[in-house]
Design a protein around this motif. Structure first.
Motif, short mmCIF file in Angstrom:
data_model
loop_
_atom_site.label_atom_id
_atom_site.label_comp_id
_atom_site.label_asym_id
_atom_site.label_seq_id
_atom_site.Cartn_x
_atom_site.Cartn_y
_atom_site.Cartn_z
N HIS A 1 88.36 10.44 -21.10
CA HIS A 1 88.01 9.14 -20.51
C HIS A 1 87.03 9.37 -19.35
CE1 HIS A 1 91.07 10.83 -17.88
NE2 HIS A 1 90.59 10.06 -16.91
N ASP B 1 86.54 7.71 -15.35
CA ASP B 1 87.37 6.93 -14.44
C ASP B 1 86.70 5.59 -14.14
OD1 ASP B 1 89.32 8.87 -14.31
OD2 ASP B 1 88.38 9.92 -12.63
N HIS C 1 86.13 13.29 -19.00
CA HIS C 1 87.03 14.42 -18.75
C HIS C 1 88.36 14.20 -19.45
CE1 HIS C 1 87.53 11.46 -15.49
NE2 HIS C 1 88.78 11.88 -15.34
FE LIG Z 1 90.36 10.64 -14.82
#
Ligand SMILES: [Fe+2]
Ligand SMILES: O=C(O)CCC(=O)C(=O)O
Length: 333
Positions: A206, A208, A264
């Protein structure tokens, strides 16, 4: 691959320009980096920080000298990590291995779950720390002290990023502020030791959602990976006093794509449980986000008007021409 390391101690004195360039390059080319910090560098860099630090120290009976000492910060981090690990052992571990996530591993149906156990503390605008079940008083106090330092670091970083982007130094903070300022929260996670790590991710890939993310991670067990130039880069466990930092989607939007949020994930691990404490410096939910006008190209002009301006500025740099066009926006016929 060497993960960029930004030494906050170098932000004072003769190496400041070099360190600022390193930070800018890390934000532009990687979307993540490590920071070496000390309470001392935080205290020196930020007047706001100094006020908060003093308040925080007074609140917890610390003396000024202790906070100035590089070693205090490190021992606070060690304390937080060790208390979180005991909290996991005593309160979360048994439940995790009895949970549906753990039992599904046997039947191989894990593609939509994450092999993690977490709790989320919100700090600003309101704290919920007293509502989190079974947190010991020691852990509560240590987390609050640690987080007070991280809030300073996040604000300092937001100012440095603004400076590197050519924005007013409080641009990110202002953009992230709704009625009651930016939002800050911390996700405390353990990725439990996993008997079949190939079946599941600790946390699926994903980017952030928010702004600046500051991570204190395990010093022994690896697992975190970032995508860089199409390849997964393993982030080694953090030794010593380093914090791992990455930027989220809102920084990408605000910077008009200069500072990209990187994909990540966390791998599940066969050999040990991994600790991660991620603090998020995010927009408030009512903050209105847009790319910083200074970072946008001029738009809505006719090419004819462009050529008129070009005729007198052809042999000069193009950037001031773009700025003039922006000022003309809305006034061109
Ligand atoms: Fe994250
Ligand atoms: O645990 C980590 O190292 C990363 C956590 C993370 O990416 C997240 O919570 O968004």
């Amino acid at each position: 691959m060497e993960i960029p390391m930004i030494d906050f101690g170098e932000l004072r004195g003769e190496n400041r320009n070099k360190t600022m360039s390193l930070l800018h390059a890390a934000c532009e080319n990687w979307g993540f980096f490590q920071a070496r910090i000390s309470a001392f560098s935080l205290y020196c860099e930020s007047n706001l920080g100094l006020a908060m630090l003093t308040e925080e120290m007074t609140g917890h009976g610390l003396t000024f000298l202790q906070i100035e000492n590089h070693g205090v910060d490190k021992s606070l981090m060690e304390k937080v990590k060790s208390l979180v690990k005991s909290h996991y052992e005593q309160n979360l571990k048994a439940n995790f291995y009895e949970s549906e996530i753990a039992s599904q591993l046997v039947t191989g149906r894990n593609s939509k779950t994450d092999w993690e156990t977490t709790f989320f503390i919100s700090h600003q605008p309101n704290s919920n720390i007293t509502e989190i079940p079974s947190l010991s008083k020691d852990l509560c106090t240590a987390l609050e002290e640690y987080i007070a330092q991280l809030i300073m670091l996040a604000e300092q970083l937001s100012e440095l990023m603004c400076e590197n982007l050519g924005l007013d130094k409080d641009h990110i903070k202002k953009s992230f502020s709704g009625e009651r300022g930016p939002s800050m929260g911390t996700k405390v996670a353990i990725y439990p030791q996993c008997p079949q790590p190939e079946q599941v991710r600790g946390l699926r890939e994903h980017t952030d959602a928010g702004g600046i993310i500051l991570l204190l991670q395990d010093d022994q067990v690896p697992g975190l990976e970032f995508l860089k130039d199409g390849k997964w880069v393993q982030i080694p466990p953090s030794k010593n006093n380093t914090i791992f930092i990455n930027t989220g989607d809102q920084v990408e939007i605000l910077s008009n794509g200069r500072y990209k949020s990187a994909l990540h994930r966390v791998m599940a691990e066969r050999n040990g449980s991994r600790l991660s404490i991620a603090t998020f410096y995010n927009p408030a939910s009512d903050a209105v986000i847009s790319p910083a006008p200074k970072l946008l190209y001029p738009n809505q002009f006719t090419f004819g008007d462009y050529l008129k301006l070009y005729a007198t500025t052809k042999f000069l740099e193009k950037e001031p021409r773009f700025e003039t066009l922006k000022k003309m926006a809305g006034t061109v016929a």
